[in-house]
Write an enzyme that holds these catalytic residues in place. Structure first.
Site, short mmCIF file in Angstrom:
data_model
loop_
_atom_site.label_atom_id
_atom_site.label_comp_id
_atom_site.label_asym_id
_atom_site.label_seq_id
_atom_site.Cartn_x
_atom_site.Cartn_y
_atom_site.Cartn_z
N HIS A 245 -4.25 94.05 8.02
CA HIS A 245 -4.19 93.44 9.36
C HIS A 245 -5.12 94.27 10.26
O HIS A 245 -5.27 95.47 10.05
CB HIS A 245 -2.75 93.53 9.85
CG HIS A 245 -2.45 92.78 11.10
ND1 HIS A 245 -2.78 93.24 12.35
CD2 HIS A 245 -1.83 91.60 11.31
CE1 HIS A 245 -2.38 92.38 13.27
NE2 HIS A 245 -1.79 91.37 12.66
N ASP B 153 2.04 100.32 6.11
CA ASP B 153 2.31 99.33 7.15
C ASP B 153 3.40 98.40 6.60
O ASP B 153 3.16 97.57 5.73
CB ASP B 153 1.01 98.56 7.43
CG ASP B 153 1.22 97.40 8.40
OD1 ASP B 153 2.38 97.10 8.74
OD2 ASP B 153 0.21 96.80 8.81
N GLN C 267 5.30 93.55 7.21
CA GLN C 267 5.73 92.38 6.43
C GLN C 267 6.60 92.78 5.25
O GLN C 267 6.87 91.96 4.36
CB GLN C 267 4.50 91.60 5.92
CG GLN C 267 3.58 91.09 6.99
CD GLN C 267 4.21 90.01 7.86
OE1 GLN C 267 5.22 89.38 7.50
NE2 GLN C 267 3.63 89.76 9.02
N LYS D 216 9.84 91.34 13.84
CA LYS D 216 9.63 90.67 12.55
C LYS D 216 10.87 90.79 11.66
O LYS D 216 10.92 90.27 10.56
CB LYS D 216 8.40 91.23 11.85
CG LYS D 216 7.10 90.87 12.60
CD LYS D 216 5.89 91.23 11.78
CE LYS D 216 4.62 91.28 12.59
NZ LYS D 216 4.02 89.97 12.85
N CYS E 176 -5.37 87.57 11.88
CA CYS E 176 -5.76 88.97 12.19
C CYS E 176 -6.11 89.73 10.92
O CYS E 176 -5.79 90.93 10.79
CB CYS E 176 -4.65 89.72 12.93
SG CYS E 176 -4.32 89.08 14.55
N1 PLP Z 1 0.51 94.68 10.16
C1 PLP Z 1 0.81 93.53 9.56
C2 PLP Z 1 0.74 93.43 8.07
C3 PLP Z 1 1.20 92.42 10.32
O1 PLP Z 1 1.49 91.27 9.71
C4 PLP Z 1 1.25 92.54 11.72
C5 PLP Z 1 1.59 91.38 12.55
O2 PLP Z 1 1.54 90.25 12.14
C6 PLP Z 1 0.95 93.77 12.30
C7 PLP Z 1 0.58 94.82 11.49
C8 PLP Z 1 1.01 93.97 13.77
O3 PLP Z 1 2.33 93.86 14.22
P1 PLP Z 1 2.68 93.85 15.78
O4 PLP Z 1 1.82 92.78 16.37
O5 PLP Z 1 4.14 93.53 15.82
O6 PLP Z 1 2.36 95.19 16.31
#
Ligand code: PLP
Length: 406
Positions: free
Chosen positions: A123, A200, A203, A226, A364
């Protein structure tokens, strides 16, 4: 668990809503999950009855909210099995947690000429903060690629790591391909070469059992929204001995020990990294989300969601022209696809009019799109409150949309 789904759905008020006079089919859970009543009501109850800033007061209400805020920390500490409670730091989300590490770990441990490894499927939140660090420190970003099925090419990792590598940042589950990455293996390889690893978990945390001690990651980050909690709250887990060596990320109230105009000394963990008034009401409500998930059981959730994904995959492949983007052996809750030369946004728009919420675009994750030379996908993503009947509705509506667009 299936027999309980009807009951579970009653806990989520938004699932009773109609969209364009149709029952809502919410398949955008990777973007954010819906909230159960207990989370929504806690927010309202705290503002009505207990609101008071944490950590600062000697009066009843302040002590009450401080205890509740710290209880969430305790609950998260147990939920991911960190060794120490003070290894849990509240942030505003995954993005802020990664920025904190990129800045603060970067200040403490990264110097000119060093290297940072990220994967090709990250992401943007797990790419751009590292790029900014690389610019600041004049160091280099290296990329761990994935193959066309969407699996990381782990054999490349040994070649990518050098004595200059300081950290590897990789996602537990891809938000666009659904791939469940072999994070334990990655961490083993990295640690054998004295390299730190940030996972990270944005997900991962809501779909699978996480034990940070067993995983042995150096950092694990995720967002409350999430995993059925409120927006504006995130978690950074970090190993105490590393966090202690990292300088503060932001400064202000609460993160200090003593301030004079000559010199300021900093508070201990976790407060060193929680400058200013935290989002305490949402943190307090977040605990209810974790209890809710624990009550259903993360193993039950995983089993049921795997079944949803398997069923949806089987059904979607019956539609002519569908190409699934992300066909790794181990996947979780995400079904990304393209349909011949139809633009994903057109599919999403028509499905929306049928009451079905999916996401379209690059999610993203533009580097993953570049791998497949596509400019976007349509993505359905599942949660434990979704049903097989909803998947049937989605598939029938998708077929209709494709017919209309052809
Ligand atoms: N990393 C991953 C794999 C994500 O799917 C997301 C959001 O969709 C993020 C980071 C960023 O999360 P946040 O927007 O809640 O900070």
């Amino acid at each position: 668990m299936e027999t309980d789904i009807k009951k579970i759905r009653q806990d989520f008020p938004i699932l009773q809503e109609k969209i364009y006079d149709k029952d809502l089919v919410y398949l955008d859970n990777a973007a954010t999950t819906q909230k159960p009543d207990i989370v929504i009501n806690t927010i309202s109850e705290y503002y009505r009855k207990y609101n008071s800033n944490v950590h600062r007061g000697i009066h009843y209400l302040s002590n009450f909210s401080t205890t509740a805020y710290e209880n969430t920390r305790e609950t998260i500490h147990k939920f991911i099995n960190s060794k120490y409670k003070e290894e849990i730091i509240f942030t505003k989300g995954t993005t802020e947690s990664i920025n904190l590490v990129a800045f603060s770990f970067g200040e403490a441990f990264v110097k000119e000429g060093d290297e940072i490894i990220v994967s090709e499927m990250e992401h943007h939140s797990n790419i751009v903060p590292w790029q900014l660090l690389a610019e600041r420190k004049k160091c280099k970003i290296k990329v761990l690629p994935f193959d066309d099925s969407g699996e990381l090419i782990i054999s490349e990792l040994e070649n990518l790591i050098t004595e200059k590598t300081k950290i590897i940042a990789v996602t537990q589950v891809s938000n666009v391909l659904g791939t469940v990455n072999p994070v334990k293996k990655i961490i083993e390889i990295a640690h054998s070469k004295n390299v730190s690893v940030l996972i990270d978990g944005a997900q991962g945390i809501q779909h699978t059992f996480v034990d940070v001690q067993k995983m042995d990651c150096d950092f694990y980050v995720f967002s409350a929204h999430k995993i059925y909690g409120p927006t504006g709250v995130g978690v950074l887990y970090g190993k105490k001995e590393i966090l202690e060596k990292m300088p503060p990320y932001q400064s202000g109230g609460e993160m200090i020990s003593k301030v004079t105009f000559e010199k300021t000394t900093f508070n201990e963990l976790p407060y060193k990294f929680e400058a200013g008034t935290p989002n305490y009401i949402d943190v307090i409500a977040f605990e209810k989300a974790i209890h809710y998930v624990n009550d259903i059981g993360i193993h039950n959730i995983k089993k049921y969601e795997d079944k949803l994904l398997e069923y949806a995959t089987e059904q979607i492949l019956k539609i002519d022209g569908i190409k699934i983007i992300g066909e790794a052996k181990h996947k979780s809750s995400v079904l990304s696809f393209t349909v011949n030369d139809i633009h994903p946004a057109d599919i999403g728009t028509i499905l929306d009019k049928m009451g079905i919420a999916i996401r379209t675009g690059t999610h993203c994750a533009e580097t993953a799109m570049q791998h497949f030379k596509i400019n976007g996908t349509a993505r359905a993503s599942f949660a434990f409150y979704n049903t097989l009947e909803e998947i049937d509705k989605f598939i029938i509506s998708l077929e209709k949309s494709i017919m209309m667009l052809r």
